[in-house]
Scaffold this active site. Structure first.
Site, PDB file in Angstrom:
ATOM      1  N   ASP A 279      36.290  46.673  46.009  1.00 13.00           N
ATOM      2  CA  ASP A 279      36.614  46.865  44.778  1.00 13.00           C
ATOM      3  C   ASP A 279      35.103  47.054  44.104  1.00 13.00           C
ATOM      4  O   ASP A 279      34.113  46.814  44.927  1.00 13.00           O
ATOM      5  CB  ASP A 279      37.219  45.852  43.865  1.00 13.00           C
ATOM      6  CG  ASP A 279      37.757  46.350  42.661  1.00 13.00           C
ATOM      7  OD1 ASP A 279      37.539  47.330  42.288  1.00 13.00           O
ATOM      8  OD2 ASP A 279      38.820  45.534  42.312  1.00 13.00           O
ATOM      9  N   TRP A 280      35.134  47.764  42.900  1.00  9.98           N
ATOM     10  CA  TRP A 280      33.659  48.053  42.321  1.00  9.98           C
ATOM     11  C   TRP A 280      32.705  46.643  42.095  1.00  9.98           C
ATOM     12  O   TRP A 280      33.156  45.832  41.462  1.00  9.98           O
ATOM     13  CB  TRP A 280      33.862  48.715  41.075  1.00  9.98           C
ATOM     14  CG  TRP A 280      33.921  50.202  41.076  1.00  9.98           C
ATOM     15  CD1 TRP A 280      33.068  51.239  40.465  1.00  9.98           C
ATOM     16  CD2 TRP A 280      34.938  51.029  41.950  1.00  9.98           C
ATOM     17  NE1 TRP A 280      33.639  52.313  40.880  1.00  9.98           N
ATOM     18  CE2 TRP A 280      34.689  52.289  41.895  1.00  9.98           C
ATOM     19  CE3 TRP A 280      35.842  50.546  42.943  1.00  9.98           C
ATOM     20  CZ2 TRP A 280      35.351  53.364  42.308  1.00  9.98           C
ATOM     21  CZ3 TRP A 280      36.772  51.678  43.544  1.00  9.98           C
ATOM     22  CH2 TRP A 280      36.283  53.043  42.954  1.00  9.98           C
TER      23      TRP A 280
END
Length: 193
Positions: A170-171
Protein backbone atom coordinates in the site's frame (compact mmCIF):
# COMPACT_ATOMS: atom_id res chain seq x y z
CA UNK A 1 -11.68 14.86 -18.45
CA UNK A 2 -13.00 11.32 -18.47
CA UNK A 3 -16.54 10.68 -17.36
CA UNK A 4 -17.07 7.44 -15.48
CA UNK A 5 -19.98 5.53 -14.04
CA UNK A 6 -20.83 6.44 -10.46
CA UNK A 7 -20.90 2.90 -9.10
CA UNK A 8 -22.54 2.35 -5.70
CA UNK A 9 -20.39 1.65 -2.68
CA UNK A 10 -18.94 -1.81 -2.88
CA UNK A 11 -20.31 -2.64 0.59
CA UNK A 12 -23.88 -2.60 -0.79
CA UNK A 13 -23.02 -5.70 -2.81
CA UNK A 14 -23.15 -7.78 0.36
CA UNK A 15 -26.85 -6.93 0.75
CA UNK A 16 -27.61 -8.66 -2.54
CA UNK A 17 -25.65 -11.92 -2.20
CA UNK A 18 -25.52 -11.62 -6.00
CA UNK A 19 -22.34 -12.94 -7.59
CA UNK A 20 -23.52 -11.92 -11.07
CA UNK A 21 -23.91 -8.32 -9.89
CA UNK A 22 -20.40 -8.49 -8.36
CA UNK A 23 -19.03 -9.76 -11.68
CA UNK A 24 -20.79 -6.94 -13.58
CA UNK A 25 -19.46 -4.40 -11.05
CA UNK A 26 -15.91 -5.61 -11.73
CA UNK A 27 -16.48 -5.48 -15.51
CA UNK A 28 -17.71 -1.89 -15.40
CA UNK A 29 -14.95 -0.62 -13.11
CA UNK A 30 -12.22 -2.38 -15.12
CA UNK A 31 -13.50 -1.38 -18.56
CA UNK A 32 -13.50 2.25 -17.48
CA UNK A 33 -10.02 1.94 -15.97
CA UNK A 34 -8.80 0.40 -19.23
CA UNK A 35 -10.40 3.18 -21.29
CA UNK A 36 -8.25 5.67 -19.36
CA UNK A 37 -5.08 3.64 -19.89
CA UNK A 38 -5.10 1.73 -16.61
CA UNK A 39 -3.88 -1.84 -16.51
CA UNK A 40 -4.24 -2.50 -12.74
CA UNK A 41 -7.36 -1.89 -10.66
CA UNK A 42 -6.91 -1.67 -6.90
CA UNK A 43 -9.91 -3.86 -6.20
CA UNK A 44 -11.59 -5.85 -4.84
CA UNK A 45 -11.13 -5.12 -1.16
CA UNK A 46 -11.34 -8.52 0.52
CA UNK A 47 -11.10 -7.37 4.12
CA UNK A 48 -14.22 -8.00 6.20
CA UNK A 49 -15.89 -5.54 8.55
CA UNK A 50 -14.77 -6.03 12.16
CA UNK A 51 -15.16 -2.57 13.65
CA UNK A 52 -17.78 0.06 12.82
CA UNK A 53 -15.14 2.79 13.01
CA UNK A 54 -12.94 1.70 10.11
CA UNK A 55 -13.09 4.27 7.30
CA UNK A 56 -12.72 1.66 4.54
CA UNK A 57 -15.82 -0.36 5.55
CA UNK A 58 -17.63 1.19 2.58
CA UNK A 59 -15.33 -0.77 0.25
CA UNK A 60 -15.76 -4.14 1.97
CA UNK A 61 -18.34 -6.85 1.35
CA UNK A 62 -19.73 -7.07 4.89
CA UNK A 63 -18.60 -8.99 7.94
CA UNK A 64 -19.04 -12.58 6.78
CA UNK A 65 -15.85 -14.05 5.33
CA UNK A 66 -17.71 -16.68 3.27
CA UNK A 67 -19.94 -14.09 1.61
CA UNK A 68 -17.03 -11.71 1.06
CA UNK A 69 -14.99 -14.50 -0.53
CA UNK A 70 -17.77 -15.29 -3.03
CA UNK A 71 -18.41 -11.67 -3.99
CA UNK A 72 -14.74 -10.71 -4.20
CA UNK A 73 -13.94 -13.71 -6.41
CA UNK A 74 -16.78 -12.77 -8.77
CA UNK A 75 -15.70 -9.11 -8.86
CA UNK A 76 -12.11 -10.15 -9.61
CA UNK A 77 -13.29 -12.37 -12.48
CA UNK A 78 -15.17 -9.37 -13.88
CA UNK A 79 -12.09 -7.16 -13.60
CA UNK A 80 -9.78 -9.70 -15.19
CA UNK A 81 -12.28 -10.31 -18.03
CA UNK A 82 -11.54 -6.77 -19.19
CA UNK A 83 -7.78 -7.46 -19.46
CA UNK A 84 -7.11 -5.42 -16.33
CA UNK A 85 -5.23 -6.91 -13.38
CA UNK A 86 -7.35 -7.23 -10.24
CA UNK A 87 -5.36 -6.25 -7.13
CA UNK A 88 -6.90 -7.77 -4.00
CA UNK A 89 -6.38 -5.67 -0.90
CA UNK A 90 -5.41 -5.16 2.00
CA UNK A 91 -3.60 -8.39 2.80
CA UNK A 92 -2.78 -8.87 6.44
CA UNK A 93 -5.70 -8.16 8.81
CA UNK A 94 -6.01 -4.47 7.97
CA UNK A 95 -9.57 -4.27 9.24
CA UNK A 96 -9.05 -4.33 13.01
CA UNK A 97 -8.19 -0.70 13.63
CA UNK A 98 -10.33 2.41 13.62
CA UNK A 99 -9.60 5.58 11.64
CA UNK A 100 -7.54 7.06 14.44
CA UNK A 101 -5.85 3.79 15.28
CA UNK A 102 -2.15 3.23 15.14
CA UNK A 103 -1.20 1.59 11.82
CA UNK A 104 1.86 0.19 13.60
CA UNK A 105 -0.32 -1.69 16.08
CA UNK A 106 0.78 -5.30 16.43
CA UNK A 107 -2.30 -7.42 15.72
CA UNK A 108 -2.00 -10.88 17.26
CA UNK A 109 -4.09 -13.55 15.55
CA UNK A 110 -3.79 -17.33 15.95
CA UNK A 111 -3.30 -19.37 12.78
CA UNK A 112 -6.76 -20.97 12.68
CA UNK A 113 -8.59 -17.65 13.10
CA UNK A 114 -6.25 -16.00 10.60
CA UNK A 115 -7.05 -18.53 7.88
CA UNK A 116 -10.74 -19.15 8.60
CA UNK A 117 -11.79 -15.56 9.25
CA UNK A 118 -9.31 -13.06 7.84
CA UNK A 119 -7.60 -14.78 4.90
CA UNK A 120 -10.47 -16.80 3.42
CA UNK A 121 -11.68 -14.01 1.08
CA UNK A 122 -8.13 -13.41 -0.16
CA UNK A 123 -7.50 -17.08 -0.89
CA UNK A 124 -10.74 -17.56 -2.78
CA UNK A 125 -10.30 -14.32 -4.73
CA UNK A 126 -6.81 -15.35 -5.84
CA UNK A 127 -7.69 -18.95 -6.63
CA UNK A 128 -11.23 -18.68 -8.02
CA UNK A 129 -11.21 -15.06 -9.11
CA UNK A 130 -7.78 -15.44 -10.74
CA UNK A 131 -6.70 -12.04 -9.43
CA UNK A 132 -3.22 -11.26 -10.71
CA UNK A 133 -2.02 -9.06 -7.86
CA UNK A 134 -2.39 -8.54 -4.13
CA UNK A 135 -1.74 -5.46 -2.00
CA UNK A 136 -0.28 -5.66 1.49
CA UNK A 137 -1.67 -3.62 4.35
CA UNK A 138 -0.06 -1.07 6.67
CA UNK A 139 -0.36 -2.93 9.94
CA UNK A 140 1.86 -5.27 11.88
CA UNK A 141 0.62 -8.86 12.08
CA UNK A 142 2.07 -11.20 14.69
CA UNK A 143 5.22 -9.11 15.04
CA UNK A 144 6.01 -8.14 11.42
CA UNK A 145 4.70 -5.46 9.08
CA UNK A 146 2.55 -7.03 6.38
CA UNK A 147 4.95 -5.77 3.70
CA UNK A 148 7.80 -7.71 5.27
CA UNK A 149 5.84 -10.59 6.79
CA UNK A 150 7.46 -13.70 5.33
CA UNK A 151 4.72 -15.91 6.74
CA UNK A 152 2.06 -14.02 4.76
CA UNK A 153 4.04 -13.25 1.62
CA UNK A 154 6.10 -16.40 1.23
CA UNK A 155 4.61 -19.22 3.29
CA UNK A 156 0.92 -18.49 2.68
CA UNK A 157 0.87 -16.74 -0.71
CA UNK A 158 3.65 -18.50 -2.56
CA UNK A 159 3.89 -21.93 -0.91
CA UNK A 160 0.41 -22.74 0.43
CA UNK A 161 -1.68 -20.98 -2.21
CA UNK A 162 0.82 -21.28 -5.10
CA UNK A 163 0.19 -17.62 -6.04
CA UNK A 164 2.48 -16.49 -8.86
CA UNK A 165 1.19 -12.94 -9.37
CA UNK A 166 2.62 -9.68 -8.04
CA UNK A 167 2.65 -8.50 -4.43
CA UNK A 168 2.59 -4.73 -3.98
CA UNK A 169 2.63 -2.50 -0.94
CA UNK A 170 0.00 0.00 0.00
CA UNK A 171 1.17 3.59 -0.45
CA UNK A 172 4.10 4.25 1.89
CA UNK A 173 3.70 0.99 3.82
CA UNK A 174 7.27 -0.27 3.30
CA UNK A 175 9.66 0.30 6.21
CA UNK A 176 12.79 -1.44 4.91
CA UNK A 177 14.05 -3.59 2.05
CA UNK A 178 11.37 -6.22 1.34
CA UNK A 179 12.22 -7.98 -1.92
CA UNK A 180 13.66 -10.85 0.10
CA UNK A 181 10.45 -11.02 2.15
CA UNK A 182 8.01 -11.53 -0.71
CA UNK A 183 7.24 -7.96 -1.83
CA UNK A 184 7.53 -7.27 -5.59
CA UNK A 185 6.40 -3.65 -6.01
CA UNK A 186 6.78 -0.75 -3.59
CA UNK A 187 4.09 1.90 -4.09
CA UNK A 188 4.05 4.68 -5.03
CA UNK A 189 7.80 4.45 -5.71
CA UNK A 190 10.85 2.80 -4.21
CA UNK A 191 13.01 4.59 -1.68
CA UNK A 192 16.19 5.66 -3.53
CA UNK A 193 18.20 5.61 -0.27
Amino acid sequence: IHETTGLPQSSLMSCSWDEEAAYAYGCIAASEAASMGGNYLLAPQADTVHTPHFLRNRDMKGEDSFLASRLCAAEARGIQSQHVVATVKHFGVANVRDNKGDPDKNVIVDEQTLHETYLRPFERTLKEGNAGSIMSSYNVLNGAYSTENTYLNKDVLRRMWQFDGSVMSDWGAVHRFTLDRGMDIEMPYGDPA
